[in-house]
Design an enzyme around this catalytic site. Sequence first.
Site, mmCIF file in Angstrom:
data_model
loop_
_atom_site.group_PDB
_atom_site.id
_atom_site.type_symbol
_atom_site.label_atom_id
_atom_site.label_comp_id
_atom_site.label_asym_id
_atom_site.label_seq_id
_atom_site.Cartn_x
_atom_site.Cartn_y
_atom_site.Cartn_z
ATOM 1 N N HIS A 130 0.803 -1.231 0.000
ATOM 2 C CA HIS A 130 0.000 0.000 0.000
ATOM 3 C C HIS A 130 0.828 1.270 0.000
ATOM 4 O O HIS A 130 0.253 2.364 0.087
ATOM 5 C CB HIS A 130 -0.923 0.051 1.217
ATOM 6 C CG HIS A 130 -1.989 -0.982 1.235
ATOM 7 N ND1 HIS A 130 -3.219 -0.797 0.667
ATOM 8 C CD2 HIS A 130 -2.002 -2.236 1.749
ATOM 9 C CE1 HIS A 130 -3.960 -1.878 0.844
ATOM 10 N NE2 HIS A 130 -3.233 -2.774 1.493
ATOM 11 N N LYS A 150 -8.501 13.981 4.472
ATOM 12 C CA LYS A 150 -7.636 12.797 4.500
ATOM 13 C C LYS A 150 -6.626 12.990 5.617
ATOM 14 O O LYS A 150 -6.581 14.064 6.221
ATOM 15 C CB LYS A 150 -6.927 12.593 3.163
ATOM 16 C CG LYS A 150 -6.217 13.850 2.624
ATOM 17 C CD LYS A 150 -5.638 13.628 1.240
ATOM 18 C CE LYS A 150 -6.641 13.740 0.118
ATOM 19 N NZ LYS A 150 -6.896 12.506 -0.571
ATOM 20 N N ARG A 151 -5.812 11.969 5.897
ATOM 21 C CA ARG A 151 -4.751 12.159 6.877
ATOM 22 C C ARG A 151 -3.899 13.367 6.483
ATOM 23 O O ARG A 151 -3.719 13.654 5.298
ATOM 24 C CB ARG A 151 -3.873 10.901 6.947
ATOM 25 C CG ARG A 151 -4.517 9.726 7.651
ATOM 26 C CD ARG A 151 -4.855 10.058 9.089
ATOM 27 N NE ARG A 151 -3.660 10.195 9.890
ATOM 28 C CZ ARG A 151 -3.292 9.370 10.873
ATOM 29 N NH1 ARG A 151 -4.064 8.352 11.190
ATOM 30 N NH2 ARG A 151 -2.193 9.573 11.559
ATOM 31 N N LYS A 202 0.571 14.563 0.908
ATOM 32 C CA LYS A 202 -0.807 14.820 0.476
ATOM 33 C C LYS A 202 -1.031 16.311 0.225
ATOM 34 O O LYS A 202 -2.072 16.717 -0.270
ATOM 35 C CB LYS A 202 -1.793 14.280 1.507
ATOM 36 C CG LYS A 202 -1.751 12.741 1.616
ATOM 37 C CD LYS A 202 -2.688 12.238 2.692
ATOM 38 C CE LYS A 202 -2.567 10.750 2.958
ATOM 39 N NZ LYS A 202 -3.269 9.911 1.983
ATOM 40 N N THR A 249 -8.713 6.485 -1.963
ATOM 41 C CA THR A 249 -10.058 5.943 -2.119
ATOM 42 C C THR A 249 -11.087 7.051 -1.852
ATOM 43 O O THR A 249 -12.199 6.997 -2.376
ATOM 44 C CB THR A 249 -10.308 4.764 -1.151
ATOM 45 O OG1 THR A 249 -9.782 5.111 0.135
ATOM 46 C CG2 THR A 249 -9.639 3.498 -1.644
ATOM 47 N N LYS A 303 -14.821 8.117 -3.616
ATOM 48 C CA LYS A 303 -16.058 8.425 -2.885
ATOM 49 C C LYS A 303 -16.596 9.789 -3.298
ATOM 50 O O LYS A 303 -17.800 9.971 -3.506
ATOM 51 C CB LYS A 303 -15.796 8.418 -1.367
ATOM 52 C CG LYS A 303 -15.442 7.043 -0.831
ATOM 53 C CD LYS A 303 -14.784 7.082 0.552
ATOM 54 C CE LYS A 303 -14.072 5.754 0.806
ATOM 55 N NZ LYS A 303 -13.165 5.782 1.968
HETATM 56 C C1 26V Z 1 2.781 6.223 4.695
HETATM 57 C C2 26V Z 1 3.721 6.890 5.404
HETATM 58 C C3 26V Z 1 4.661 7.675 4.640
HETATM 59 C C4 26V Z 1 5.725 8.314 5.430
HETATM 60 C C5 26V Z 1 5.936 7.904 6.848
HETATM 61 C C6 26V Z 1 4.762 7.482 7.594
HETATM 62 C C7 26V Z 1 3.774 6.771 6.798
HETATM 63 C C8 26V Z 1 2.860 5.990 7.424
HETATM 64 C C9 26V Z 1 1.917 5.331 6.701
HETATM 65 C C10 26V Z 1 1.881 5.441 5.357
HETATM 66 C C11 26V Z 1 0.847 4.719 4.568
HETATM 67 C C12 26V Z 1 0.712 3.324 5.062
HETATM 68 C C13 26V Z 1 -0.109 2.484 4.206
HETATM 69 C C14 26V Z 1 -1.399 3.106 3.775
HETATM 70 O O1 26V Z 1 -2.256 3.455 4.537
HETATM 71 N N1 26V Z 1 -1.549 3.231 2.480
HETATM 72 C C15 26V Z 1 -2.742 3.753 1.846
HETATM 73 O O2 26V Z 1 -3.483 2.633 1.405
HETATM 74 C C16 26V Z 1 -4.673 3.011 0.758
HETATM 75 C C17 26V Z 1 -5.428 1.751 0.434
HETATM 76 O O3 26V Z 1 -4.739 1.010 -0.507
HETATM 77 C C18 26V Z 1 -4.358 3.838 -0.471
HETATM 78 O O4 26V Z 1 -5.563 4.254 -1.071
HETATM 79 C C19 26V Z 1 -3.529 5.049 -0.101
HETATM 80 O O5 26V Z 1 -3.129 5.745 -1.258
HETATM 81 C C20 26V Z 1 -2.319 4.622 0.688
HETATM 82 O O6 26V Z 1 -1.603 5.742 1.184
#
Ligand code: 26V
Length: 835
Positions: free
Chosen positions: A385, A575-576, A581, A683, A687
């Site tokens: 992801h 979003k987060r 982002k 996602t 929506k």
């Molecule tokens: C990313 C990062 C980036 C920098 C450091 C901290 C950190 C922590 C978590 C994440 C993302 C973790 C995985 C995640 O949530 N991915 C999301 O998954 C969704 C479902 O597939 C997708 O739609 C999103 O684009 C994706 O960010």
Amino acid sequence: MESFDQSLVPSSAHQDEAEPAYRASEPARPASGTETEAFQQAILAKLTYDVGTDPAHATDHDWFTATALAVRDRAMDRWMVSKGRNQAGDKQVCYFSLEFLIGRLLSDTLNNLRLTDCARDALAGLGVDLDRIRAIEPDAALGNGGLGRLAACFMESMASLEVPAYGYGIRYEHGLFRQELRDGWQQELPEDWLIRENPWEFERSDLVYRVTFGGFVEEFPASGRPTRFAWKPAETVQAVAFDTPVVGWRGRHVNTLRLWSARAAEPLRLDAFNSGDHVGALADRARAEAISRVLYPGDETEAGRELRLRQEFFFTSASLQDLLARHTRLHGDLHTLPDHAAIQLNDTHPALAVAELMRLLVDERHLAWDDAWAIATRTLNYTNHTLMPEALERWPVSLMEQLLPRHLQIIYHINWLHLEPLIRRSADIELIKAVSVIDESQGRYVRMGHLAFIGAHKVNGVSALHTDLMRQTVFRDLNALYPGRIVNKTNGITFRRWLHQANPQLTQLLTQELGEAVLDDPGALIKLERLADDSAFQDRFRSQRSASKISLAKLVADRTGVQIDPSALFDIHIKRIHEYKRQLLNILEVVALYDAIRSEPGRHWVPRVKIFAGKAAASYHRAKLIIKLANDVAKIVNSDPVVAGRLKVVFLPNYNVSLAETIIPAADLSEQISTAGMEASGTGNMKLALNGALTIGTLDGANIEIRECVGEENIFIFGMTAEEVETYRKAGLHRDRAGWSARFENAISLISAGAFSPDDPHRFDSLIHALSSDDTFMVAGDFDSYWATQRRVDELWQEPSAWSRASVLNTARVGWFSADRTIREYADDIWKVPV
Ligand code: 26V
């Protein structure tokens, strides 16, 4: 199901064969009058016999519990039938996920059982308002964001498509923190969804597994036979199952979400307690139960990281033990596991499944290594992801050695068998280092993505671009070693929640125009195309949108005190909060727009409301500063009479699934402005488009496929492509202020001069400094393009009919993003289960 119009399917996607969306079995239909009476009686009985009160004294919460229990009863027969079918030998999907961001369940369950009107009438007859009752339910916020919400959408979709499935995860006592704003700063408060009884779950006190940690490994060498290993752990924790029924569309099938709660093997050290050490006697218990205490414990400290690893192993091990026990009971021979189960690893959080499944098969069930490996790699699949290096999980070898010594041995052995052919053919050492499960570049770490990749049958990305980038970057060398293993499965969303429930006004319009079939078949939305230019339809489309915008305006006033005009353009960024982002890019555009309006107050400006919502990770200081900036800008802009009626800025606190359900139907413009190449899919973008918002976005993640579906003229694309970002970075332009436009410079200087933080003019220096010295996220690089595109948005907004046409076409053309389509693809290409 009607097949999607070929022109609407993104070119990157495979077209399914036309086939009915749902099997014909007795579907749940809206209730009749007598059913309403029966339901009323059922609620009253629950109120009396389960809640223990009577209508005269019942609180809203009592009514909620009684209603939820009455609804839950209606799902029980189906659940038992579905369980029977699951046991019959059909292949089952086991979705392993550390997160399930479910939100509320009452509306979901009522809607899928077609009982919403029945419940509304039944409660009204008792003088109770269903909407008030719905609002009582706490959100089950067992996830951070996109990844967890995807897992929840997939669970609903699998039940709707009658795919036998178990969701496996952790029953966190505290979900994602509650966000409060104090003077514009984010504060995190504990979330308490279980403080009262959770009416949806069943505790299975008899379904308990032992999960162990620490200790050492004993070896039993034997001549002529492979050495046997036995793990002698130091610590045992119990995993107790809590089951929640997941009711599919029209109640045809009900799956199980099985969440594990941690319990100490020994509740109390009685000797210590009796000798007066009342706290110490409970220490082991506190340590064991900490595992399921909170979602995502802070990983700033060593102790926090260790707890996270314990969580990952805890739920992975319990889930595998449960699966193997069920398989053995039903089928006996473990060699047939891949014929009866497909495990999907949602990101690398459950990647220890590769080692744990091997340990269970080899050490505990005494299978030969090669047989076990064949079983494991035919059963396991992995979804990636994110490609962001900071987010790729790796665990220090030292921690793994201490907590999971046998698993580390197994991982070494897997790695050896994987690298040995390369070593034998004297492959380039750089290649060997790149594909090794152990990262030895700085310290020694286990790369969880590599482990999951090697142990999986299929590895997938979540949008076409993301999957391509997986093949080109993080998994380039592994992809070359295992060609064909990486496949794409573009994400989807469940329309039941994100259209039917969240937006009953639009849904009613759709069923009036397209018939009830649109509820069963997202492909039917395409028939809306022919109404896109019909001005009478456009009026109705606008009027339902305006009702949603009035509701949102009321909510904004209630929660923030800011009055917004429902006829203004609602520009939504939810979003987060994360630098990639680019909420900061949006805020800088607000600042530039504010300045432009002030400079030319006499000009016509399109009235706009900028709405932000989202949480920052508690330790992510820069993201928290971005929240403060949005709030500081809001304060100045909203109190400036010069821009009144043209610009308002709102930061809605505590973004969660329920808040999203109110915001999304009211959005005119959807901000999807990540730095190209960084958002795996998104996602929220789906929506918002489904609910008629036009997207302003970069060519990133699923935005690319959304553009292919809705048509270039119905989406606002701006900025650098992923490739251009790479080139820009290589040329070092992100470190060069020389290219900044006057407008960008000016927005930056306003912030630097303290225009929005007169009490502390230097508050945002660190943000500004980062942009000037290393603009990793290309905020400056994309600003001018973003500004110009926002002005194109203004132009279109001034032609209501053209805007509405584009808006209708967005709703009409995004049927492909239904999670049902995604789940069918997983079922066909990865799980090999019939749908
Ligand atoms: C990313 C990062 C980036 C920098 C450091 C901290 C950190 C922590 C978590 C994440 C993302 C973790 C995985 C995640 O949530 N991915 C999301 O998954 C969704 C479902 O597939 C997708 O739609 C999103 O684009 C994706 O960010």
